[in-house]
Design a protein around this motif. Structure first.
Motif, PDB file in Angstrom:
ATOM      1  N   MET A  12       0.846  -1.185   0.000  1.00 36.21           N
ATOM      2  CA  MET A  12       0.000   0.000   0.000  1.00 36.21           C
ATOM      3  C   MET A  12       0.881   1.233   0.000  1.00 36.21           C
ATOM      4  SD  MET A  12      -3.219  -0.879   2.440  1.00 36.21           S
ATOM      5  CE  MET A  12      -2.334  -0.909   3.968  1.00 36.21           C
ATOM      6  N   VAL A  13       0.454   2.233  -0.761  1.00 41.00           N
ATOM      7  CA  VAL A  13       1.147   3.510  -0.810  1.00 41.00           C
ATOM      8  C   VAL A  13       0.110   4.593  -0.541  1.00 41.00           C
ATOM      9  CG1 VAL A  13       2.534   5.099  -2.193  1.00 41.00           C
ATOM     10  CG2 VAL A  13       2.732   2.644  -2.563  1.00 41.00           C
ATOM     11  N   LEU A  14       0.387   5.431   0.430  1.00 42.74           N
ATOM     12  CA  LEU A  14      -0.449   6.574   0.758  1.00 42.74           C
ATOM     13  C   LEU A  14       0.395   7.811   0.539  1.00 42.74           C
ATOM     14  CD1 LEU A  14      -3.067   7.777   2.066  1.00 42.74           C
ATOM     15  CD2 LEU A  14      -1.837   7.664   4.237  1.00 42.74           C
ATOM     16  N   GLY A  15      -0.139   8.789  -0.188  1.00 42.47           N
ATOM     17  CA  GLY A  15       0.671   9.973  -0.380  1.00 42.47           C
ATOM     18  C   GLY A  15       0.079  10.994  -1.312  1.00 42.47           C
ATOM     19  N   CYS A  16       0.887  12.008  -1.555  1.00 49.36           N
ATOM     20  CA  CYS A  16       0.561  13.111  -2.451  1.00 49.36           C
ATOM     21  C   CYS A  16       1.885  13.678  -2.951  1.00 49.36           C
ATOM     22  CB  CYS A  16      -0.262  14.169  -1.718  1.00 49.36           C
ATOM     23  SG  CYS A  16       0.583  14.940  -0.335  1.00 49.36           S
ATOM     24  N   ARG A  17       1.859  14.906  -3.475  1.00 50.61           N
ATOM     25  CA  ARG A  17       3.106  15.469  -4.020  1.00 50.61           C
ATOM     26  C   ARG A  17       4.141  15.773  -2.946  1.00 50.61           C
ATOM     27  NH1 ARG A  17       0.509  21.161  -5.899  1.00 50.61           N
ATOM     28  NH2 ARG A  17       0.384  22.092  -3.836  1.00 50.61           N
ATOM     29  N   ASP A  18       3.711  15.855  -1.674  1.00 45.36           N
ATOM     30  CA  ASP A  18       4.627  16.179  -0.583  1.00 45.36           C
ATOM     31  C   ASP A  18       5.312  14.960   0.034  1.00 45.36           C
ATOM     32  OD1 ASP A  18       4.066  18.924  -0.816  1.00 45.36           O
ATOM     33  OD2 ASP A  18       2.289  18.695   0.447  1.00 45.36           O
ATOM     34  N   PHE A  19       4.660  13.804  -0.037  1.00 43.85           N
ATOM     35  CA  PHE A  19       5.238  12.606   0.586  1.00 43.85           C
ATOM     36  C   PHE A  19       4.572  11.359   0.031  1.00 43.85           C
ATOM     37  CE2 PHE A  19       1.489  13.430   3.066  1.00 43.85           C
ATOM     38  CZ  PHE A  19       0.981  12.172   3.348  1.00 43.85           C
ATOM     39  N   LEU A  20       5.259  10.241   0.141  1.00 45.61           N
ATOM     40  CA  LEU A  20       4.714   8.924  -0.163  1.00 45.61           C
ATOM     41  C   LEU A  20       5.127   7.991   0.963  1.00 45.61           C
ATOM     42  CD1 LEU A  20       5.601   8.561  -3.954  1.00 45.61           C
ATOM     43  CD2 LEU A  20       3.331   8.948  -2.990  1.00 45.61           C
ATOM     44  N   LEU A  21       4.154   7.310   1.562  1.00 48.70           N
ATOM     45  CA  LEU A  21       4.419   6.305   2.592  1.00 48.70           C
ATOM     46  C   LEU A  21       4.047   4.958   2.012  1.00 48.70           C
ATOM     47  CD1 LEU A  21       2.761   8.057   5.667  1.00 48.70           C
ATOM     48  CD2 LEU A  21       5.187   7.966   5.123  1.00 48.70           C
ATOM     49  N   CYS A  22       4.905   3.975   2.207  1.00 49.05           N
ATOM     50  CA  CYS A  22       4.675   2.671   1.613  1.00 49.05           C
ATOM     51  C   CYS A  22       4.901   1.577   2.646  1.00 49.05           C
ATOM     52  CB  CYS A  22       5.630   2.480   0.434  1.00 49.05           C
ATOM     53  SG  CYS A  22       5.296   1.011  -0.513  1.00 49.05           S
ATOM     54  N   CYS A  23       4.078   0.531   2.572  1.00 53.18           N
ATOM     55  CA  CYS A  23       4.283  -0.623   3.448  1.00 53.18           C
ATOM     56  C   CYS A  23       3.949  -1.891   2.675  1.00 53.18           C
ATOM     57  CB  CYS A  23       3.440  -0.509   4.710  1.00 53.18           C
ATOM     58  SG  CYS A  23       1.667  -0.544   4.420  1.00 53.18           S
ATOM     59  N   SER A  24       4.418  -2.997   3.196  1.00 51.40           N
ATOM     60  CA  SER A  24       4.222  -4.281   2.547  1.00 51.40           C
ATOM     61  C   SER A  24       4.012  -5.349   3.614  1.00 51.40           C
ATOM     62  CB  SER A  24       5.454  -4.624   1.706  1.00 51.40           C
ATOM     63  OG  SER A  24       5.325  -5.908   1.143  1.00 51.40           O
ATOM     64  N   ALA A  25       3.146  -6.325   3.314  1.00 48.60           N
ATOM     65  CA  ALA A  25       2.921  -7.450   4.221  1.00 48.60           C
ATOM     66  C   ALA A  25       2.692  -8.705   3.383  1.00 48.60           C
ATOM     67  CB  ALA A  25       1.718  -7.187   5.109  1.00 48.60           C
ATOM     68  N   ALA A  26       3.195  -9.810   3.863  1.00 44.07           N
ATOM     69  CA  ALA A  26       3.019 -11.078   3.147  1.00 44.07           C
ATOM     70  C   ALA A  26       1.546 -11.460   3.103  1.00 44.07           C
ATOM     71  CB  ALA A  26       3.816 -12.170   3.833  1.00 44.07           C
ATOM     72  N   ALA A  27       1.092 -11.939   1.956  1.00 41.27           N
ATOM     73  CA  ALA A  27      -0.299 -12.350   1.813  1.00 41.27           C
ATOM     74  C   ALA A  27      -0.442 -13.638   1.010  1.00 41.27           C
ATOM     75  CB  ALA A  27      -1.098 -11.247   1.130  1.00 41.27           C
ATOM     76  N   GLY A  28       0.642 -14.183   0.530  1.00 32.73           N
ATOM     77  CA  GLY A  28       0.589 -15.352  -0.335  1.00 32.73           C
ATOM     78  C   GLY A  28      -0.289 -16.473   0.160  1.00 32.73           C
ATOM     79  N   PRO A  29      -0.096 -16.982   1.375  1.00 33.34           N
ATOM     80  CA  PRO A  29      -0.923 -18.086   1.837  1.00 33.34           C
ATOM     81  C   PRO A  29      -2.414 -17.742   1.913  1.00 33.34           C
ATOM     82  CG  PRO A  29       1.024 -17.894   3.197  1.00 33.34           C
ATOM     83  CD  PRO A  29       0.985 -16.687   2.303  1.00 33.34           C
ATOM     84  N   ALA A  30      -2.730 -16.500   2.191  1.00 28.78           N
ATOM     85  CA  ALA A  30      -4.140 -16.114   2.302  1.00 28.78           C
ATOM     86  C   ALA A  30      -4.810 -16.058   0.940  1.00 28.78           C
ATOM     87  CB  ALA A  30      -4.252 -14.757   2.990  1.00 28.78           C
ATOM     88  N   LEU A  31      -4.099 -15.630  -0.079  1.00 30.10           N
ATOM     89  CA  LEU A  31      -4.702 -15.422  -1.390  1.00 30.10           C
ATOM     90  C   LEU A  31      -4.306 -16.464  -2.420  1.00 30.10           C
ATOM     91  CD1 LEU A  31      -4.257 -11.564  -1.513  1.00 30.10           C
ATOM     92  CD2 LEU A  31      -6.303 -12.846  -0.915  1.00 30.10           C
ATOM     93  N   GLU A  32      -3.291 -17.218  -2.144  1.00 29.26           N
ATOM     94  CA  GLU A  32      -2.821 -18.229  -3.094  1.00 29.26           C
ATOM     95  C   GLU A  32      -2.794 -19.597  -2.424  1.00 29.26           C
ATOM     96  OE1 GLU A  32       0.965 -16.740  -4.256  1.00 29.26           O
ATOM     97  OE2 GLU A  32       0.128 -14.931  -5.138  1.00 29.26           O
ATOM     98  N   GLY A  33      -3.750 -19.841  -1.545  1.00 26.42           N
ATOM     99  CA  GLY A  33      -3.718 -21.000  -0.666  1.00 26.42           C
ATOM    100  C   GLY A  33      -4.379 -22.255  -1.180  1.00 26.42           C
ATOM    101  N   ALA A  34      -4.273 -22.524  -2.443  1.00 25.96           N
ATOM    102  CA  ALA A  34      -4.826 -23.780  -2.954  1.00 25.96           C
ATOM    103  C   ALA A  34      -4.206 -24.963  -2.232  1.00 25.96           C
ATOM    104  CB  ALA A  34      -4.575 -23.885  -4.458  1.00 25.96           C
ATOM    105  N   MET A  35      -5.023 -25.897  -1.858  1.00 28.91           N
ATOM    106  CA  MET A  35      -4.593 -27.156  -1.217  1.00 28.91           C
ATOM    107  C   MET A  35      -4.157 -26.966   0.236  1.00 28.91           C
ATOM    108  SD  MET A  35      -5.257 -29.000  -3.807  1.00 28.91           S
ATOM    109  CE  MET A  35      -4.650 -30.613  -3.411  1.00 28.91           C
ATOM    110  N   ILE A  36      -4.443 -25.852   0.885  1.00 29.80           N
ATOM    111  CA  ILE A  36      -4.153 -25.708   2.320  1.00 29.80           C
ATOM    112  C   ILE A  36      -5.268 -26.415   3.077  1.00 29.80           C
ATOM    113  CG2 ILE A  36      -4.048 -24.079   4.248  1.00 29.80           C
ATOM    114  CD1 ILE A  36      -2.678 -22.109   2.419  1.00 29.80           C
ATOM    115  N   SER A  37      -4.900 -27.293   3.981  1.00 34.24           N
ATOM    116  CA  SER A  37      -5.913 -28.042   4.721  1.00 34.24           C
ATOM    117  C   SER A  37      -6.219 -27.458   6.086  1.00 34.24           C
ATOM    118  CB  SER A  37      -5.469 -29.506   4.882  1.00 34.24           C
ATOM    119  OG  SER A  37      -4.273 -29.557   5.641  1.00 34.24           O
TER     120      SER A  37
END
Length: 66
Positions: free
Chosen positions: A39-64
């Motif tokens: 996610m990036v939040l910002g405007c012409r004065d600043f940009l704030l960015c963060c990242s979080a792992a999501a693979g298992p939540a969204l690509e979780g085929a065959m998770i039991s």
């Protein structure tokens, strides 16, 4: 497009450039959902960015469990 850092990829860089959010006066929020959620939040004065792992939540085929 180049990565911003190890967990913020070129797709987010492209999104920032394409939307023009770094040139706007008002705040904008860019969300990229994939293996990593970024996610990036910002405007012409600043940009704030963060990242979080999501693979298992969204690509979780065959998770039991979890």
């Amino acid at each position: 497009m180049p990565n911003i850092s190890g967990f913020v990829g070129g797709d987010v860089t492209a999104g920032i450039v394409y939307t023009g959010m770094a040139k706007r006066e008002e705040l904008s929020l860019l969300v990229d959902i994939g293996t990593n959620n970024e996610m990036v939040l910002g405007c012409r004065d600043f940009l704030l960015c963060c990242s979080a792992a999501a693979g298992p939540a969204l690509e979780g085929a065959m998770i039991s469990q979890g």
